[in-house]
Design a protein around this motif. Structure first.
Motif, PDB file in Angstrom:
ATOM      1  N   THR A 237       0.844  -1.185   0.000  1.00  0.00           N
ATOM      2  CA  THR A 237       0.000   0.000   0.000  1.00  0.00           C
ATOM      3  C   THR A 237       0.886   1.244   0.000  1.00  0.00           C
ATOM      4  O   THR A 237       1.824   1.346   0.783  1.00  0.00           O
ATOM      5  CB  THR A 237      -0.896   0.015   1.253  1.00  0.00           C
ATOM      6  N   ILE A 238       0.558   2.156  -0.898  1.00  0.00           N
ATOM      7  CA  ILE A 238       1.309   3.416  -0.956  1.00  0.00           C
ATOM      8  C   ILE A 238       0.604   4.420  -0.053  1.00  0.00           C
ATOM      9  O   ILE A 238      -0.590   4.675  -0.200  1.00  0.00           O
ATOM     10  CB  ILE A 238       1.395   3.943  -2.402  1.00  0.00           C
ATOM     11  N   MET A 239       1.347   4.972   0.877  1.00  0.00           N
ATOM     12  CA  MET A 239       0.796   5.959   1.792  1.00  0.00           C
ATOM     13  C   MET A 239       0.975   7.351   1.178  1.00  0.00           C
ATOM     14  O   MET A 239       1.985   7.631   0.552  1.00  0.00           O
ATOM     15  CB  MET A 239       1.519   5.896   3.148  1.00  0.00           C
ATOM     16  N   ARG A 240      -0.010   8.185   1.371  1.00  0.00           N
ATOM     17  CA  ARG A 240       0.106   9.556   0.898  1.00  0.00           C
ATOM     18  C   ARG A 240      -0.162  10.503   2.053  1.00  0.00           C
ATOM     19  O   ARG A 240      -0.913  10.188   2.969  1.00  0.00           O
ATOM     20  CB  ARG A 240      -0.830   9.831  -0.264  1.00  0.00           C
ATOM     21  N   ASP A 241       0.462  11.635   1.985  1.00  0.00           N
ATOM     22  CA  ASP A 241       0.250  12.640   3.012  1.00  0.00           C
ATOM     23  C   ASP A 241      -1.102  13.306   2.804  1.00  0.00           C
ATOM     24  O   ASP A 241      -1.556  13.482   1.674  1.00  0.00           O
ATOM     25  CB  ASP A 241       1.337  13.714   2.959  1.00  0.00           C
ATOM     26  N   LYS A 242      -1.723  13.656   3.898  1.00  0.00           N
ATOM     27  CA  LYS A 242      -2.993  14.377   3.857  1.00  0.00           C
ATOM     28  C   LYS A 242      -2.839  15.638   4.695  1.00  0.00           C
ATOM     29  O   LYS A 242      -2.022  15.688   5.609  1.00  0.00           O
ATOM     30  CB  LYS A 242      -4.117  13.525   4.434  1.00  0.00           C
ATOM     31  N   GLN A 243      -3.639  16.617   4.370  1.00  0.00           N
ATOM     32  CA  GLN A 243      -3.607  17.850   5.147  1.00  0.00           C
ATOM     33  C   GLN A 243      -5.026  18.276   5.485  1.00  0.00           C
ATOM     34  O   GLN A 243      -5.874  18.385   4.603  1.00  0.00           O
ATOM     35  CB  GLN A 243      -2.917  18.970   4.367  1.00  0.00           C
ATOM     36  N   TRP A 244      -5.280  18.470   6.762  1.00  0.00           N
ATOM     37  CA  TRP A 244      -6.535  19.019   7.239  1.00  0.00           C
ATOM     38  C   TRP A 244      -6.223  20.402   7.794  1.00  0.00           C
ATOM     39  O   TRP A 244      -5.131  20.648   8.302  1.00  0.00           O
ATOM     40  CB  TRP A 244      -7.144  18.147   8.331  1.00  0.00           C
TER      41      TRP A 244
END
Length: 87
Positions: free
Chosen positions: A2-9
């Protein structure tokens, strides 16, 4: 794998001080546009010295605690929905 991606809230905090009272409305916006709002309040004892930062810190902290409780409840609903779909 699984490729993890950064998220921004993002969070916005609105502080309103009136006399000995500090009211806060905090708004958390997720990357997909979902918003969760929380509120917090602090009241200074008139016998205490006037230090506005303390009221701000307490009220903002309480607003983020409110958001935290709402997020946990929302996750619980999402878990139930995901489990019902998988059955």
């Amino acid at each position: 794998m699984t490729i993890m991606r950064d998220k921004q809230w993002t969070a916005q905090v609105f502080i309103n001080e009136r006399g000995n009272d500090t009211h806060v409305r905090a708004v958390l916006t997720t990357q997909d546009g979902t918003t969760i709002e929380g509120t917090g309040h602090a009241r200074r004892n008139p016998a205490d010295p006037a230090v506005p930062e303390i009221g701000d810190e307490l009220a903002v902290g309480r607003a983020f605690l409110d958001i935290g409780h709402r997020l946990v409840a929302l996750a619980g609903i999402d878990i139930e929905e995901a489990q019902s779909i998988g059955q």
